[in-house]
Design a protein around this motif. Sequence first.
Motif, PDB file in Angstrom:
ATOM      1  N   ASP A   1      -5.467  -3.371  -7.092  1.00 20.12           N
ATOM      2  CA  ASP A   1      -5.166  -4.172  -5.808  1.00 20.12           C
ATOM      3  C   ASP A   1      -5.688  -5.725  -6.264  1.00 20.12           C
ATOM      4  OD1 ASP A   1      -3.873  -4.725  -3.745  1.00 20.12           O
ATOM      5  OD2 ASP A   1      -5.541  -4.426  -2.299  1.00 20.12           O
TER       6      ASP A   1
ATOM      7  N   THR B   1       0.799  -1.327  -0.101  1.00 25.03           N
ATOM      8  CA  THR B   1      -0.062  -0.090   0.062  1.00 25.03           C
ATOM      9  C   THR B   1       0.990   1.174  -0.070  1.00 25.03           C
ATOM     10  OG1 THR B   1      -1.464  -1.163   1.087  1.00 25.03           O
ATOM     11  CG2 THR B   1      -1.875   1.052   1.013  1.00 25.03           C
TER      12      THR B   1
ATOM     13  N   HIS C   1      -8.843   0.513   2.166  1.00 27.69           N
ATOM     14  CA  HIS C   1      -7.812   1.250   1.424  1.00 27.69           C
ATOM     15  C   HIS C   1      -8.000   2.911   1.747  1.00 27.69           C
ATOM     16  CE1 HIS C   1      -5.117  -1.294  -0.467  1.00 27.69           C
ATOM     17  NE2 HIS C   1      -6.274  -2.113  -1.065  1.00 27.69           N
TER      18      HIS C   1
HETATM   19 MG    MG Z   1      -2.980  -4.966   0.474  1.00 28.18          MG
END
Ligand code: MG
Length: 684
Positions: free
Chosen positions: A383, A289, A319
Amino acid sequence: MRPEILNPLFAELTSLKGIGAGLAKPLARLKLERVKDLLFHFPSYFVHRRTIEGLDDAAIGETVIVEVTVIDHRSGGSARSPLRIHATDRRGDVISLVFFGRNSGWAKKQLPVGAKRRLTGKLEAYGQQRQIIHPEVLEDSGTVPTVEPVYPLAEGISNRRMGDLIGDAMERAPDFPEWIEPSLKQKFEWPSWHAALEAAHQPGGEAGQARLAYDELFSNQLAYLLVRAASDRRKTWPIRGDGHLVDVLKLPFALTDAQVRSVGEIEDDLRQERPMLRLLQGDVGSGKTAVAMIAMLRAVESGRQAALLAPTEILARQHLASLRELAGSLPVQIEILTGRDKGRVRESTLMGLANGSIDILIGTHAIFQETVLYKALGLIVIDEQHRFGVSQRLLLAQKAERAPHLLAMTATPIPRTLTLALHGEMDVSLLDEVPPGRTPVKTVVVSDEKLPEVVSGIGRHIAGGGQAYWVCPLVEESDASDLAAAEERAAMLTLRFGGDKVGMVHGRMKGPEKDAVMERFASGALSLLVATTVIEVGVNVPNASLMIVEAADRFGLAQLHQLRGRVGRGSAKSTCLLLRGGQLSETSRARLALMRETNDGFRIAEEDLRLRGAGELMGTRQSGEESFSVASESQVRELIGYARDDARMLIERDGGLEGARGEAARIALYLFERDTAVRTLRSG
Ligand code: MG
Ligand code: ADP
């Protein structure tokens, strides 16, 4: 446009003689819809039949041809129990012939009492007796092949019928011009395409099967190369941030060397006019991230927007929270858009994207709908590139003159040898280092007889303020008995720890319902979360430091590793208990021992592959990545390098696939449904 020569193979199955709606249904259940699908429907194995004089001449498990005389019929007591017809061989030994369901009416007519018939089928033991389930009754003069392929079937279609249909399909199969490099074909002694296909349906057809496996790998690699070439031909906006955001970004930790290296590689790509096409591969918890955040800030620094695509709603929200936290007081507008956002909220987000006031957008697929217009999208981050070709497809879908840069991230540890086959022509950055200060998860294998002790242990854990996951296997979402078992387990634990402490999530729940439970767990309101494997990769609840996996031997290793990644995310020492059944095979034992031994996802992936051994199909469920339908895992390993070289050489000589071999290769691409790759040729 698909070459005409392929039309007969892409015709609907109902165009074959004798396939009506009735037969189309079971075929569709087997994912057989077009003529070509039948050609690639290979036998699972071959039966070898032997004609015997009497039953004593054969062993249980053998498939035999034997002459018998019918002595009586015994109908089952209920609709569910089968019809049993008793018969004797020439020596007077008795056999029971078993017919279920609709077959019994037919059997009664075919096998009247007193009739002498030749039968074939597989001998089984039934108590002290012998039986054959659904024997085939042979015509008096009829012959039956002594070796016969056995195909994967569905209710409503017999093996013989399947074989006939495949034979019909085979007659429609043309022979194609050759796409394989001649020296390679010679080296492996592969037959031509048509001959290979015929061989693959017969015993001893290994070379044929291998050639078809190669074809699949070749088209896979060729497609990747073409998509990459098309991407490389496109222009994008170079991203050369001035540092006004990244330089003042205050991360709560120092980047690992691996993160620094990956950031550097990404920044190099972003500076180019050619769009980045890069995969960031790093085990769970390796800190992808933060890397993505820096890349996105670089885009914003250069006046561009960035979008992060998450596989699920929960992950998107997570996120959002962590990126906002990382951004701190930076002047960056980060918003979210998912399918759940409607009405005024959605309108205002769309407005912000169009006028450029939103810098970073996070969301699910909704962020790439046609109605979502960006002012200046410069970078897409995906992702968990868990589905093949998400990136490729996105790339091609971009109608804009300039394509955004693309960064895909994955935590799925796959053996290095397979990266090429599964991700193709992407540049790879590897986060092969775990941030410091993390204690590895302690993994213990426990017999499920110790269940009471395990439950007491959870009691102590949550009394001390800890949280825990309890994972139940659910192999198929449709498997009702697994779901029932999981629900029963949840009920037991609820009874023990109280309904306000225990929550459950499973795959049949609706999104919002599931999210609500997850959120209660994440907030600490729930202490214990009972889950089927739907706790997605990436879910982050640092206070949860205990995980119990029930029937751990039923999970794939890669899957266990992903699951285990849910714990060990906070400062507390974490434990993962793998419950196992009493009787384990050698392999299962070795697999669980490996989990105990290492936390290294790549090593687990390599070993898993070794333990599963050759000849097994690549498990889609395990890797979550593309699987091949013809090539086995060991064939992928053996042949992928050849396929890549072959494809590369072809493109170097004939990038537009216009020469004779190029034309042939187009056929291979269509045959394996890499149509998007062919489309790059016309646009290019
Ligand atoms: Mg991750
Ligand atoms: P993943 O690669 O699985 O997506 P995350 O990016 O979620 O991993 O990071 C996992 C955890 O590690 C997060 O809590 C994050 O803040 C932390 N983290 C990331 N990089 C570092 C680092 N260099 N040092 C310490 N902690 C880090």
